[in-house]
Design a protein around this motif. Structure first.
Motif, mmCIF file in Angstrom:
data_model
loop_
_atom_site.group_PDB
_atom_site.id
_atom_site.type_symbol
_atom_site.label_atom_id
_atom_site.label_comp_id
_atom_site.label_asym_id
_atom_site.label_seq_id
_atom_site.Cartn_x
_atom_site.Cartn_y
_atom_site.Cartn_z
ATOM 1 N N ARG A 17 34.308 45.156 30.378
ATOM 2 C CA ARG A 17 35.352 45.240 29.342
ATOM 3 C C ARG A 17 36.741 45.359 29.971
ATOM 4 O O ARG A 17 37.736 45.021 29.352
ATOM 5 C CB ARG A 17 35.131 46.484 28.459
ATOM 6 N N TYR A 18 36.786 45.890 31.195
ATOM 7 C CA TYR A 18 38.079 46.204 31.806
ATOM 8 C C TYR A 18 38.396 45.416 33.066
ATOM 9 O O TYR A 18 39.562 45.233 33.379
ATOM 10 C CB TYR A 18 38.138 47.697 32.166
ATOM 11 N N ALA A 19 37.373 45.045 33.808
ATOM 12 C CA ALA A 19 37.656 44.503 35.144
ATOM 13 C C ALA A 19 36.676 43.415 35.540
ATOM 14 O O ALA A 19 35.515 43.431 35.141
ATOM 15 C CB ALA A 19 37.597 45.633 36.180
ATOM 16 N N ALA A 20 37.194 42.493 36.355
ATOM 17 C CA ALA A 20 36.333 41.573 37.089
ATOM 18 C C ALA A 20 35.823 42.327 38.318
ATOM 19 O O ALA A 20 36.315 43.416 38.631
ATOM 20 C CB ALA A 20 37.123 40.349 37.510
ATOM 21 N N GLN A 21 34.856 41.765 39.014
ATOM 22 C CA GLN A 21 34.374 42.425 40.229
ATOM 23 C C GLN A 21 34.147 41.402 41.331
ATOM 24 O O GLN A 21 33.892 40.239 41.061
ATOM 25 C CB GLN A 21 33.064 43.155 39.935
ATOM 26 N N TRP A 22 34.247 41.900 42.573
ATOM 27 C CA TRP A 22 33.772 41.077 43.674
ATOM 28 C C TRP A 22 32.640 41.827 44.354
ATOM 29 O O TRP A 22 32.406 43.006 44.034
ATOM 30 C CB TRP A 22 34.924 40.697 44.592
ATOM 31 N N LEU A 23 31.930 41.149 45.239
ATOM 32 C CA LEU A 23 30.695 41.729 45.765
ATOM 33 C C LEU A 23 30.954 42.623 46.979
ATOM 34 O O LEU A 23 30.037 42.907 47.747
ATOM 35 C CB LEU A 23 29.700 40.612 46.093
ATOM 36 N N GLY A 24 32.191 43.051 47.154
ATOM 37 C CA GLY A 24 32.493 44.027 48.196
ATOM 38 C C GLY A 24 32.479 43.395 49.578
ATOM 39 O O GLY A 24 32.581 42.175 49.739
ATOM 40 N N GLN A 29 28.236 41.307 33.511
ATOM 41 C CA GLN A 29 29.479 41.084 34.254
ATOM 42 C C GLN A 29 29.576 39.621 34.679
ATOM 43 O O GLN A 29 29.072 39.236 35.738
ATOM 44 C CB GLN A 29 29.532 42.001 35.472
ATOM 45 N N PRO A 30 30.247 38.787 33.888
ATOM 46 C CA PRO A 30 30.326 37.371 34.247
ATOM 47 C C PRO A 30 31.403 37.050 35.274
ATOM 48 O O PRO A 30 31.348 36.023 35.942
ATOM 49 C CB PRO A 30 30.653 36.692 32.912
ATOM 50 N N PHE A 31 32.417 37.938 35.407
ATOM 51 C CA PHE A 31 33.577 37.605 36.231
ATOM 52 C C PHE A 31 33.347 38.169 37.630
ATOM 53 O O PHE A 31 33.724 39.306 37.933
ATOM 54 C CB PHE A 31 34.837 38.197 35.596
ATOM 55 N N ILE A 32 32.738 37.357 38.488
ATOM 56 C CA ILE A 32 32.217 37.881 39.741
ATOM 57 C C ILE A 32 32.353 36.832 40.837
ATOM 58 O O ILE A 32 32.298 35.639 40.568
ATOM 59 C CB ILE A 32 30.730 38.293 39.523
ATOM 60 N N GLY A 33 32.523 37.274 42.067
ATOM 61 C CA GLY A 33 32.580 36.346 43.189
ATOM 62 C C GLY A 33 32.505 37.117 44.493
ATOM 63 O O GLY A 33 32.720 38.323 44.524
#
Ligand code: GLC
Length: 804
Positions: free
Chosen positions: A482-489, A513-517
C-alpha cells in the motif's frame, strides 16, 4: 520446532451464532469465525479469553455486514456454510477442516489418535498442523530463496539484514543453518516476512488452490518439508487466520489484496530506469552520471543518492560541502528530465547537538529498553537510536521530517535498514511503546518496515499534494504494497543470484507486492560483461528496474563494461521504454486488482503442470512471456510455452503453446514471446525519460492468435503523475479481439474524461506474425503495407476487422 510440551485447547463447551459467524467456547479459550465474504473466513483463538482485534497493521479492509451463512449444529460437530465454504468444527476434541461446495478440501487439521492436535499451544506460542499429500505444492511466503514451489523446505519469518556479519546469531536464529551467509541462494530468513501462502492440490483434471494468511507479526517457523503434514508456528501473538477458498490463484490474490490492500497507482517515472550506487558522489558527480545517460542516449528517469549525501550519515541532513545547493542541483536534473530519490534509514545518530536526535529524545519518540533507557544499536553512523513507529505521534513526527526533506524537490524516498537492522547489537532489548504498553521487540520486529513506510508515505504525500508517491523499502510485511515498492536487497553479481531473483520476485507478486525488482547487475562482487548485459536485459523486463552497486566495487554503469554491453543495455532499456504504455497499463490494473506484474505462469495457467513447475520464466504483465538467459555462454534456452499462440517478439515466428521449445538467445536479446490475442500498446520510439512524454503517435501491436476465441487487453493513459485519474482524468481503452476462422475483429471502447496533456493524433497498427494486407476500419477499407498501417485517432474508440 520442539512441541512436545504443547497442548490442545480441549473440547467445545458452548456455541453462539453471531451476526458475523460464530463464537465458541473451547476449553478455557474462545474460538471465533467471521464470515467476511462467501469465499473468505477469518478464524481467531483468544489468548487468556481476550481477542486482539488489531493483531497487526496488515489488514485494511472494511466489510459492511456478513454475507448470508448457515450455522448447523449436530452431536459431533458444528458447520458454518457460506454456500462456497463449509467450515466443519469438531466438538470433542476441538478440530477444524474446511471444504468447498463441491466437496474439495480447503484444509484439514492433522489429528492425533484422540482426534485433536491441529492447534496446539504453549505459553504464548502456538502451532497449527495440517494435512498435505506428497504431490501438493505450496506457493507464496513472499521474499524467500529457493524454488517457487515451497515444498521440501522449512522457513523462518523474521526480517533479517542478510549480509550483516553474524546476523543469524545476533537474532537468536539458532534453528536455521547458521553456516549460510546472505550470499547463499538458500539463505533464510530474508528481509521481508509475509505469512501468506497457497496450498495447491492437483489431479489429472487440474489444480485447486486455497490461500492462508496468518495475521501475526511474531517470529514464525513454517515447515513444508514433511510428506503428509505441513505446519506453521508463531512465537507469540494471537492465532488469526484468513482462509481463502479459491480455487484459483487469481481469486485468492484478489481476496488477499482486498484484506491487505493493493499497490497505490505509482507515478509513471517510477517505472522508468533508475540509476543508483553506494558511492560518495558530489553534486557535480551525480549530475555527470545523468549527463552521461543523455549523451549516450540510454533512457533513464531517476538518479539516486545513497547514504553518502548526508552529513556523517545523519538522516535528514545534507553534506553541504558536497551538495552546496540542492535545489539548483535538482533543477539541473529536471532540465535533463531526471528526478532524484534519496535514502533515509531509520537509525538516528545518537549524538547531542544533532537536531533530529535532540528533538526525538526531548519528545520521547525513540524506542526504549524495558528499564526505560534509549535503545542503542549500531548502524552506519555508529551508535544509533530508532523511532518508535508503533506510535502514531512518532509516525507523524517522522512524516513531517520527510515532508521537509522532500520539499527541496526530492521526488521519492528510499527506506533501508528497516528490518530493523541493528548491526553488532542484538535487537531484542528494543521495545515498543514502552511507557504505555511496553511491547516486547518480537511483537513489532517484522512490522517495523511497514510502519516506517506508512509514516514516510504520509510525509512524501504531504509535500506533494495531488501527486502520486514513490517509496522503495528493503524490509516489509504483509500490506507494505500500500505504501512502498520493494527491491530484493543486497544480492551478488553472479548467475545464481540472477536466477534466484525470478522465483523470489514472482513470489512477492503473488504475495501482494507487485512492485519488485533486484539490483542490476547484482549489488556486491564483480559481474562479467556478459552477466551485466544479460542482467540488464532481464532487469528491463521486471517491475522495478534499477542499477545499483556496493561501495568500493568498480563502476557498473551501462557503459562501464565496454561498447558491447553499452549497446545491449541501451537496446534493453529502449525496449522497456517503448513498452511503457503496456507496462503502465499493467501497473494501473494491478493497483485495482492486485494482479502481479512479474507473474508466474501458474497464475494464468493453473491447470497446466509444466506451468506450475516453471520458475525460470514468467509473464511480464499478462501478454509477454520472458525467458531470461541464466548461464554464461548460453545462446539458446528451453522455454515452456503454455496453451495458446506465442509469437516471437523479434522474428514474428509463431509457436503453438503446450510445448517446450528451444528459443534462440543471441547475446543481443532476451527471449520474449507475445501472447496470442493480446494487443500490446507501445511508444513508436523510446523516449529518454517519461518526463513530459505525451506523444502524438502510439503503436498497437496485434498478436493474432491461431485459435478462435475472444481476448481482452487494456490501455490505460493519464498524466502519469497526479491523482487526477481518480476523478476520471484518464482514457482507458478496452480492446476485444475476436477470431473466428480467418476473420479477426477488434473493437476498442474508451472510458474516462481524458486529461489535458493528451496529444494523440494517430495510431500505428502493427501486425505480428501474420500477413495482413487490408483491413476494414469503421466500414471503410484501408491498405496495410509491410505489416503496419497508421490511422488517425484522437483517443476515440473504433471497430476494425481483417482476414488472416
Ligand atoms: C544496505 C542496502 C544497500 C545500500 C547500503 C548503503 O546495504 O541494502 O542497497 O547501498 O545499505 O546505504
Amino acid at each position: 520446532m520442539e512441541t512436545s510440551w504443547f497442548s490442545p485447547l480441549g473440547d467445545v463447551v458452548f456455541v453462539e451464532k453471531t451476526a458475523d459467524g460464530a463464537l465458541l467456547g473451547v476449553g478455557e479459550e474462545k474460538f471465533r469465525v467471521d464470515v467476511l465474504r462467501p469465499d473468505l473466513l477469518r478464524l481467531k483463538i483468544s489468548q487468556a479469553g481476550t481477542f486482539d482485534e488489531n493483531p497487526t497493521f496488515a489488514a485494511c479492509f472494511q466489510v459492511s455486514g456478513a454475507p448470508p451463512f448457515r450455522l448447523i449444529e449436530d452431536e459431533a460437530s458444528i458447520t458454518i456454510d457460506t454456500g462456497r465454504v463449509r467450515l466443519l468444527i469438531s466438538r470433542r476434541p476441538f478440530g477444524l477442516s474446511a471444504y468447498r461446495s463441491d466437496g474439495s478440501v480447503i484444509f484439514e487439521d492433522q489429528r492425533d489418535e484422540a482426534g485433536g492436535g491441529g492447534y496446539l499451544r504453549l505459553n504464548d506460542s502456538f502451532i497449527v498442523t495440517r494435512r498435505i499429500t506428497p504431490h501438493d505444492s505450496i506457493y507464496g511466503l513472499g521474499e524467500k530463496t529457493g524454488h517457487f514451489d515451497r515444498r521440501g523446505r522449512k522457513f523462518i519469518l523474521w526480517n533479517t539484514d542478510v549480509l550483516a556479519p553474524n546476523v543469524l546469531q545476533r537474532n537468536h536464529l539458532h534453528e536455521v543453518d547458521t553456516t549460510l551467509t546472505g550470499k547463499s541462494t538458500r539463505f533464510d530468513p530474508y528481509y521481508t516476512s509475509i505469512p501468506f501462502f497457497y496450498h495447491c492440490r492437483a489431479d489429472a483434471d487440474g489444480a485447486k488452490m486455497a490461500g492462508f494468511f496468518i495475521d501475526n507479526g511474531y517470529k514464525a517457523s513454517v515447515d513444508f518439508e514433511k510428506r503428509n503434514t505441513y505446519s506453521f508456528s508463531f512465537s507469540g501473538g494471537q492465532y488469526t487466520e484468513y482462509v481463502f477458498a479459491g480455487p484459483s490463484m487469481s481469486d485468492i490474490l484478489a481476496a488477499y489484496t482486498f484484506v491487505t490492500g493493493r499497490m497505490a497507482a505509482p507515478p509513471i517515472w517510477a517505472l522508468g530506469h533508475h540509476q543508483c550506487r553506494f558511492h560518495d558522489y558530489t553534486d557535480e558527480g551525480i549530475l555527470d552520471i545523468g549527463r552521461a545517460y543523455r549523451e549516450r542516449k540510454i533512457p533513464c528517469d531517476v538518479l539516486w543518492l545513497d547514504i553518502g549525501y548526508m552529513n556523517g550519515f545523519r538522516v535528514f541532513t545534507w553534506d553541504s560541502d558536497k551538495f552546496p545547493d540542492v535545489p539548483a542541483m535538482i533543477a539541473q536534473m529536471k532540465a535533463d528530465k531526471l528526478r532524484l530519490v534519496t535514502i533515509i534509514d531509520p537509525g538516528v545518530k545518537a549524538e547531542s547537538g544533532y537536531s533530529v536526535f535532540d528533538e526525538g529524545r526531548a519528545k520521547n519518540l525513540f524506542c526504549k529498553t524495558e528499564a526505560g533507557q534509549l535503545y542503542v544499536g549500531q548502524v552506519w553512523p555508529g551508535r544509533t537510536v530508532f523511532p518508535d513507529f508503533v506510535r502514531p505521534d512518532v509516525r507523524a513526527w517522522w512524516a513531517e521530517l520527510n515532508r521537509r526533506h522532500v520539499e527541496s524537490g526530492v521526488a521519492g524516498i528510499w527506506i533501508d535498514m528497516n528490518e530493523p537492522a541493528t548491526g553488532d547489537v542484538e535487537p531484542f532489548a528494543m521495545r515498543f511503546d514502552r511507557d504505555a504498553s511496553n511491547h516486547a521487540h518480537e511483537r513489532y520486529h517484522n512490522q517495523y518496515a511497514l510502519l516506517m513506510a506508512m509514516s514516510t508515505h504520509r510525509g512524501v504525500s504531504a509535500a506533494n499534494p495531488g501527486l502520486r508517491c514513490f517509496i522503495l523499502s528493503r524490509a516489509g510485511f504483509a500490506g507494505i504494497q500500500r505504501y512502498a515498492a520493494q527491491w530484493l536487497g543486497d544480492n551478488v553479481s553472479d548467475w545464481d543470484h540472477l536466477r534466484m531473483s525470478i522465483p523470489m520476485a514472482m513470489a512477492m507478486g503473488i504475495s501482494g507486492q507487485p512492485f519488485i525488482g533486484a539490483d542490476i547487475p547484482g549489488f556486491s562482487a564483480k559481474p562479467t560483461p556478459e552477466l551485466a548485459a544479460r542482467w540488464m536485459q532481464y532487469g528491463a523486463m521486471t517491475p522495478f528496474c534499477r542499477c545499483h552497486n556496493e561501495a568500493g566495487e568498480r563502476d557498473q554503469y551501462p557503459w562501464s563494461f565496454g561498447p558491447g554491453v553499452e549497446k545491449r543495455s541501451r537496446a534493453a532499456l529502449e525496449l522497456r521504454y517503448r513498452l511503457l504504455p503496456y507496462i503502465y497499463s499493467a501497473f494501473m490494473r494491478s493497483s485495482e486488482t492486485g494482479d502481479p506484474i512479474q507473474r508466474p505462469l501458474v497464475y494464468d495457467f493453473q491447470h497446466d503442470r509444466h506451468a506450475r513447475e516453471t520458475d525460470d520464466a514468467y509473464l511480464f504483465g499478462d501478454a509477454l512471456l520472458v525467458a531470461p538467459v541464466l548461464a554464461p555462454g548460453q545462446t539458446a534456452r528451453h522455454v515452456y510455452l503454455p496453451q495458446g499462440t506465442w509469437v516471437d517478439w523479434y522474428t514474428g515466428e509463431r509457436h503453438a503453446g503446450g510445448q517446450f521449445i528451444t528459443a534462440a538467445a543471441p547475446l543481443d536479446r532476451i527471449p520474449l514471446f507475445a501472447r496470442g490475442g493480446r494487443i500490446i500498446p507501445a511508444y513508436a520510439t523510446a523516449p529518454s525519460s517519461t518526463m513530459d512524454h505525451y506523444p502524438e503517435l502510439l503503436e498497437l501491436h496485434f498478436i493474432v492468435p491461431d485459435e478462435d476465441g475472444e481476448f481482452f487487453s487494456q490501455l490505460h493513459e493519464d498524466d502519469g503523475i497526479t491523482s487526477g485519474f481518480q476523478s476520471g482524468a484518464f482514457r482507458r481503452t478496452t480492446f476485444c479481439l475476436t477470431r473466428q476462422k480467418d476473420r479477426v475483429r477488434v473493437s476498442a471502447r474508451v472510458a474516462g474524461h481524458g486529461f489535458p496533456e493528451f496529444r494523440r493524433r494517430a495510431l500505428r497498427l502493427v501486425f505480428h506474425g501474420c500477413s495482413v494486407d487490408r483491413l476494414e476500419l469503421q466500414g471503410g477499407e484501408i491498405r496495410v503495407n509491410g505489416g503496419l498501417v497508421e490511422i488517425e485517432n484522437h483517443g476515440e474508440g473504433f471497430e476494425l476487422s481483417f482476414l488472416v
